[in-house]
Design a protein around this motif. Sequence first.
Motif, mmCIF file in Angstrom:
data_model
loop_
_atom_site.group_PDB
_atom_site.id
_atom_site.type_symbol
_atom_site.label_atom_id
_atom_site.label_comp_id
_atom_site.label_asym_id
_atom_site.label_seq_id
_atom_site.Cartn_x
_atom_site.Cartn_y
_atom_site.Cartn_z
ATOM 1 N N ILE A 1 12.752 -12.188 -4.939
ATOM 2 C CA ILE A 1 12.822 -11.462 -5.407
ATOM 3 C C ILE A 1 12.662 -9.931 -6.244
ATOM 4 C CG2 ILE A 1 14.638 -11.010 -6.982
ATOM 5 C CD1 ILE A 1 15.788 -13.449 -6.370
ATOM 6 N N ILE A 2 11.162 -9.920 -6.616
ATOM 7 C CA ILE A 2 10.949 -9.523 -7.286
ATOM 8 C C ILE A 2 9.838 -8.171 -6.729
ATOM 9 C CG2 ILE A 2 8.432 -9.051 -8.703
ATOM 10 C CD1 ILE A 2 9.582 -11.336 -10.591
ATOM 11 N N PHE A 3 9.007 -9.127 -5.249
ATOM 12 C CA PHE A 3 8.588 -8.221 -4.454
ATOM 13 C C PHE A 3 9.124 -7.529 -3.539
ATOM 14 C CE2 PHE A 3 6.936 -8.539 0.588
ATOM 15 C CZ PHE A 3 6.262 -7.359 0.168
ATOM 16 N N GLY A 4 10.785 -7.644 -3.419
ATOM 17 C CA GLY A 4 11.836 -6.995 -2.417
ATOM 18 C C GLY A 4 12.278 -5.970 -3.788
ATOM 19 N N LEU A 5 12.436 -6.223 -4.951
ATOM 20 C CA LEU A 5 12.264 -5.293 -6.076
ATOM 21 C C LEU A 5 12.026 -4.328 -5.932
ATOM 22 C CD1 LEU A 5 14.132 -7.151 -8.985
ATOM 23 C CD2 LEU A 5 15.144 -5.365 -7.680
ATOM 24 N N PHE A 6 10.321 -4.655 -5.661
ATOM 25 C CA PHE A 6 8.805 -3.703 -5.873
ATOM 26 C C PHE A 6 9.323 -2.473 -4.504
ATOM 27 C CE2 PHE A 6 4.892 -2.916 -3.907
ATOM 28 C CZ PHE A 6 4.135 -3.038 -4.503
ATOM 29 N N LEU A 7 9.441 -3.274 -3.304
ATOM 30 C CA LEU A 7 9.537 -2.245 -1.964
ATOM 31 C C LEU A 7 11.014 -1.110 -2.858
ATOM 32 C CD1 LEU A 7 9.585 -5.687 0.732
ATOM 33 C CD2 LEU A 7 7.969 -3.349 0.282
ATOM 34 N N ILE A 8 11.532 -2.011 -2.781
ATOM 35 C CA ILE A 8 13.074 -0.817 -3.319
ATOM 36 C C ILE A 8 12.306 0.481 -4.470
ATOM 37 C CG2 ILE A 8 14.906 -0.173 -4.195
ATOM 38 C CD1 ILE A 8 16.083 -3.415 -3.180
ATOM 39 N N GLY A 9 11.865 -0.550 -5.262
ATOM 40 C CA GLY A 9 11.542 1.241 -6.409
ATOM 41 C C GLY A 9 9.753 1.667 -5.493
ATOM 42 N N ALA A 10 8.671 1.488 -4.125
ATOM 43 C CA ALA A 10 8.298 2.214 -3.929
ATOM 44 C C ALA A 10 8.998 2.704 -2.735
ATOM 45 C CB ALA A 10 7.254 0.715 -2.887
ATOM 46 N N GLY A 11 10.313 2.502 -2.496
ATOM 47 C CA GLY A 11 10.446 3.099 -1.742
ATOM 48 C C GLY A 11 11.563 4.444 -2.311
ATOM 49 N N LEU A 12 11.841 4.667 -3.615
ATOM 50 C CA LEU A 12 12.292 5.083 -4.404
ATOM 51 C C LEU A 12 11.559 6.264 -4.720
ATOM 52 C CD1 LEU A 12 14.741 3.443 -6.692
ATOM 53 C CD2 LEU A 12 15.741 4.945 -4.584
ATOM 54 N N LEU A 13 9.690 5.808 -5.274
ATOM 55 C CA LEU A 13 9.013 6.742 -5.553
ATOM 56 C C LEU A 13 9.123 7.756 -4.252
ATOM 57 C CD1 LEU A 13 6.960 7.105 -7.444
ATOM 58 C CD2 LEU A 13 5.586 5.571 -6.266
ATOM 59 N N MET A 14 9.200 7.045 -3.402
ATOM 60 C CA MET A 14 7.656 8.053 -2.256
ATOM 61 C C MET A 14 9.173 8.625 -1.868
ATOM 62 S SD MET A 14 7.564 4.265 0.146
ATOM 63 C CE MET A 14 7.173 5.115 1.988
ATOM 64 N N LEU A 15 10.202 8.391 -2.154
ATOM 65 C CA LEU A 15 11.554 9.568 -2.026
ATOM 66 C C LEU A 15 11.646 10.547 -2.928
ATOM 67 C CD1 LEU A 15 13.631 10.387 -0.657
ATOM 68 C CD2 LEU A 15 15.561 8.566 -1.914
ATOM 69 N N PHE A 16 11.425 10.337 -4.823
ATOM 70 C CA PHE A 16 11.378 11.417 -5.220
ATOM 71 C C PHE A 16 10.461 12.129 -5.755
ATOM 72 C CE2 PHE A 16 15.346 8.544 -5.548
ATOM 73 C CZ PHE A 16 16.570 9.870 -5.101
ATOM 74 N N LYS A 17 9.228 11.152 -5.410
ATOM 75 C CA LYS A 17 7.711 11.765 -5.835
ATOM 76 C C LYS A 17 6.562 11.207 -4.906
ATOM 77 C CE LYS A 17 9.173 11.899 -10.874
ATOM 78 N NZ LYS A 17 8.651 13.267 -11.512
ATOM 79 N N PRO A 18 7.049 12.065 -4.285
ATOM 80 C CA PRO A 18 5.610 11.751 -2.429
ATOM 81 C C PRO A 18 4.098 11.847 -3.005
ATOM 82 C CG PRO A 18 7.344 13.361 -2.347
ATOM 83 C CD PRO A 18 7.861 12.879 -3.297
ATOM 84 N N ASP A 19 4.350 12.801 -3.757
ATOM 85 C CA ASP A 19 2.751 12.954 -4.690
ATOM 86 C C ASP A 19 1.978 12.001 -4.763
ATOM 87 O OD1 ASP A 19 2.809 15.852 -3.209
ATOM 88 O OD2 ASP A 19 3.584 16.502 -4.894
ATOM 89 N N LYS A 20 3.512 11.663 -5.592
ATOM 90 C CA LYS A 20 2.483 10.193 -6.462
ATOM 91 C C LYS A 20 2.091 8.916 -5.649
ATOM 92 C CE LYS A 20 3.126 7.883 -11.023
ATOM 93 N NZ LYS A 20 2.225 7.840 -11.540
ATOM 94 N N ALA A 21 3.675 9.087 -4.917
ATOM 95 C CA ALA A 21 2.780 7.971 -3.951
ATOM 96 C C ALA A 21 1.842 7.308 -2.968
ATOM 97 C CB ALA A 21 3.863 7.855 -3.302
ATOM 98 N N ARG A 22 1.583 9.646 -3.193
ATOM 99 C CA ARG A 22 0.392 9.980 -1.637
ATOM 100 C C ARG A 22 -1.079 9.207 -2.865
ATOM 101 N NH1 ARG A 22 -0.223 15.433 0.363
ATOM 102 N NH2 ARG A 22 -1.936 15.535 1.854
ATOM 103 N N ALA A 23 -1.007 9.933 -4.282
ATOM 104 C CA ALA A 23 -1.836 10.076 -4.726
ATOM 105 C C ALA A 23 -2.152 7.795 -5.224
ATOM 106 C CB ALA A 23 -1.835 10.376 -6.503
ATOM 107 N N THR A 24 -1.369 7.316 -5.024
ATOM 108 C CA THR A 24 -1.264 6.142 -5.199
ATOM 109 C C THR A 24 -2.455 5.059 -4.219
ATOM 110 O OG1 THR A 24 0.137 5.955 -6.628
ATOM 111 C CG2 THR A 24 0.067 3.974 -5.570
ATOM 112 N N LEU A 25 -1.695 6.155 -2.573
ATOM 113 C CA LEU A 25 -2.546 5.935 -1.382
ATOM 114 C C LEU A 25 -4.108 5.269 -1.607
ATOM 115 C CD1 LEU A 25 -1.886 4.421 1.529
ATOM 116 C CD2 LEU A 25 -1.203 6.872 2.105
ATOM 117 N N ARG A 26 -4.467 7.211 -2.084
ATOM 118 C CA ARG A 26 -5.599 6.999 -1.854
ATOM 119 C C ARG A 26 -6.187 6.174 -2.875
ATOM 120 N NH1 ARG A 26 -3.014 12.790 -2.378
ATOM 121 N NH2 ARG A 26 -4.213 14.121 -0.643
#
Length: 128
Positions: A10-35
């Motif tokens: 369940i925590i993993f599912g919530l993490f994926l939802i959070g990651a998806g929301l980060l990708m949607l609303f803060k894509p530059d931060k998601a991109r920096a995390t990928l780097r």
Amino acid sequence: MIALSKIVVIIFGLFLIGAGLLMLFKPDKARATLRKAGSTNLVNYTEITLRMVPAAAMILYSDFSRYPEAFKIIGWFMIATSMVLYMVPRKLHHDYSLKSAEILKPKFFRMLSPLSVLFGLMIIYSVI
């Protein structure tokens, strides 16, 4: 152990939802995390080890989930790819993440974000 596995999934599912929301609303931060993937030994091996936790939980909980075969396949796939990443030189892993971050512009993160949210929701639905 089964109850703990369910909580981890369940925590993993919530993490994926959070990651998806980060990708949607803060894509530059998601991109920096990928780097940062594979950037140091600590980051590299912590990242790889942490992905094995929900993978193992999915395998352990698979027989109690709505989709046992899918959980086993996804879990074992995550374990296998983690083992491969343990053997890949850290610099190669980091170079790959840097190259991916260059290719994946913010608009692509936004386009991919619903997939992460949907996958997270499906995982949670599968265990409740």
